[in-house]
Design a protein around this motif. Structure first.
Motif: not given
Length: 126
Positions: A73-83, A108-113, A115-118, A120-125
């Motif tokens: 993805l870095n080589g193809d310069r997809v440009g999407l943030p990644v979790l 993992k394992p992680c709390m739902d909040d 993952l959701v917080k991460a 939502l932060e990306i969506r806001q940006q």
């Protein structure tokens, strides 16, 4: 549906996990598209209409691994943030992830909040 709606691309071989994440994120009005492996994602991405969003990648993928997918993805310069979801604290994997821009590691394992917080932060940006 407008083409600028935020979408999370989940790459995870476990359909139950992908479905659970889709259900969780849909409560936040986030569209989810799931892929069982890196190869399926890459084939679909080649024809995708660019939209704001992010990738949620399981590190332990069959075939092309999560880290190998990140390199491509870095080589193809997809440009999407990644979790990147990891189930072990692999120093090599953590180093690869932290050396790549736009990658956030979630253990993992992680709390739902967490993952959701991460997401939502990306969506806001976006």
């Amino acid at each position: 549906m407008s083409t600028d709606k935020f979408v999370v691309h989940i790459v995870d071989p476990d359909a139950a996990i992908a479905d659970g994440l889709a259900t969780l994120l849909s409560t936040w009005d986030i569209e989810v598209v799931s892929y069982p492996d890196a190869e399926t994602f890459l084939r679909s991405w080649a024809f995708a209409v660019p939209r704001p969003g992010c990738l949620l990648i399981e590190a332990d993928l069959p075939g092309v691994s999560g880290p190998a997918l990140l390199e491509q993805l870095n080589g193809d310069r997809v440009g999407l943030p990644v979790l990147l979801l990891i189930s072990t604290s692999s120093p090599a994997l953590l180093e690869a992830a932290t050396n790549s821009s736009g990658i956030r590691v979630i253990e993992k394992p992680c709390m739902d909040d967490t993952l959701v917080k991460a997401v939502l932060e990306i969506r806001q940006q976006a």
